[in-house]
Design a protein around this motif. Structure first.
Motif, PDB file in Angstrom:
ATOM      1  N   PRO A  63       0.941  -1.187  -0.007  1.00 29.65           N
ATOM      2  CA  PRO A  63      -0.047   0.030   0.054  1.00 29.65           C
ATOM      3  C   PRO A  63       1.005   1.216  -0.173  1.00 29.65           C
ATOM      4  CG  PRO A  63      -0.092  -1.057   1.857  1.00 29.65           C
ATOM      5  CD  PRO A  63       0.659  -2.112   1.074  1.00 29.65           C
ATOM      6  N   THR A  64       0.189   2.181  -0.727  1.00 28.06           N
ATOM      7  CA  THR A  64       1.065   3.602  -0.784  1.00 28.06           C
ATOM      8  C   THR A  64       0.524   4.535   0.174  1.00 28.06           C
ATOM      9  OG1 THR A  64      -0.257   4.262  -2.602  1.00 28.06           O
ATOM     10  CG2 THR A  64       1.779   3.037  -3.138  1.00 28.06           C
ATOM     11  N   ASP A  65      -0.576   4.219   0.903  1.00 27.70           N
ATOM     12  CA  ASP A  65      -1.162   5.311   1.717  1.00 27.70           C
ATOM     13  C   ASP A  65      -0.716   4.934   3.181  1.00 27.70           C
ATOM     14  OD1 ASP A  65      -2.512   3.170   1.902  1.00 27.70           O
ATOM     15  OD2 ASP A  65      -4.644   4.167   1.972  1.00 27.70           O
ATOM     16  N   VAL A  66       0.220   4.270   3.513  1.00 23.91           N
ATOM     17  CA  VAL A  66       0.667   4.216   4.898  1.00 23.91           C
ATOM     18  C   VAL A  66       1.578   5.247   5.226  1.00 23.91           C
ATOM     19  CG1 VAL A  66       1.965   2.658   6.483  1.00 23.91           C
ATOM     20  CG2 VAL A  66       0.240   1.767   4.482  1.00 23.91           C
ATOM     21  N   PRO A  67       1.580   5.912   6.484  1.00 23.73           N
ATOM     22  CA  PRO A  67       2.240   6.944   7.030  1.00 23.73           C
ATOM     23  C   PRO A  67       3.517   6.303   7.053  1.00 23.73           C
ATOM     24  CG  PRO A  67       0.611   6.409   8.482  1.00 23.73           C
ATOM     25  CD  PRO A  67       0.219   5.620   7.398  1.00 23.73           C
TER      26      PRO A  67
END
Length: 146
Positions: free
Chosen positions: A63-67
């Motif tokens: 996933p790319t939306d993980v902080p």
């Protein structure tokens, strides 16, 4: 003393490794099914069925939306600062009540209590008539045998 402790630890590690190796000797074989179980036939049949082989393409994308760690750290620091500011603002003896007269006047105006007046002769007569009618309808409770 330390020599004995080392011997005990060494023996525990050897026994633990041996037990683990025995338990994991054949991880791909099917376990034994209790023949008295009501689902024994279904369990044996399910163990013989070959499942689909997974491919590396089945692994989902990262996933790319993980902080990031720095974003999480900044968020935690911000929340801790907000909590500290709230504790400081609401600590005992940090506030005082001011300008309460306008609030009290509005509350008095909204409450609008009825004016108190002494009962008149007509009120007393109505009350007595109600009581007389209630006494006329009332009956004594049934007597209980003793």
């Amino acid at each position: 003393m330390n020599g004995e402790t080392r011997k005990i630890v060494r023996m525990g590690l050897i026994l633990g490794f041996a037990a683990g190796a025995t338990a994991c000797a054949s991880p791909f074989s099917s376990g034994q099914v209790d023949p008295s179980s009501p689902v024994a036939a279904a369990a044996t049949a399910a163990a013989k069925v070959k499942g689909p082989r997974r491919k590396f393409a089945d692994i989902p994308a990262i996933p790319t939306d993980v902080p990031t760690v720095d974003q999480i750290r900044a968020s935690v620091v911000q929340q801790q600062a907000a909590g500290a500011a709230l504790n400081k603002a609401t600590a005992p003896n940090t506030w005082e009540l001011k300008d309460s007269e306008s609030y009290a006047a509005r509350a008095r105006r909204d409450a609008n209590p009825p004016a108190l007046a002494a009962p008149t002769e007509a009120d007393r007569a109505n009350t007595e008539a109600f009581a007389r009618a209630a006494r006329g309808r009332a009956s004594a409770p049934p007597s209980q045998p003793q």
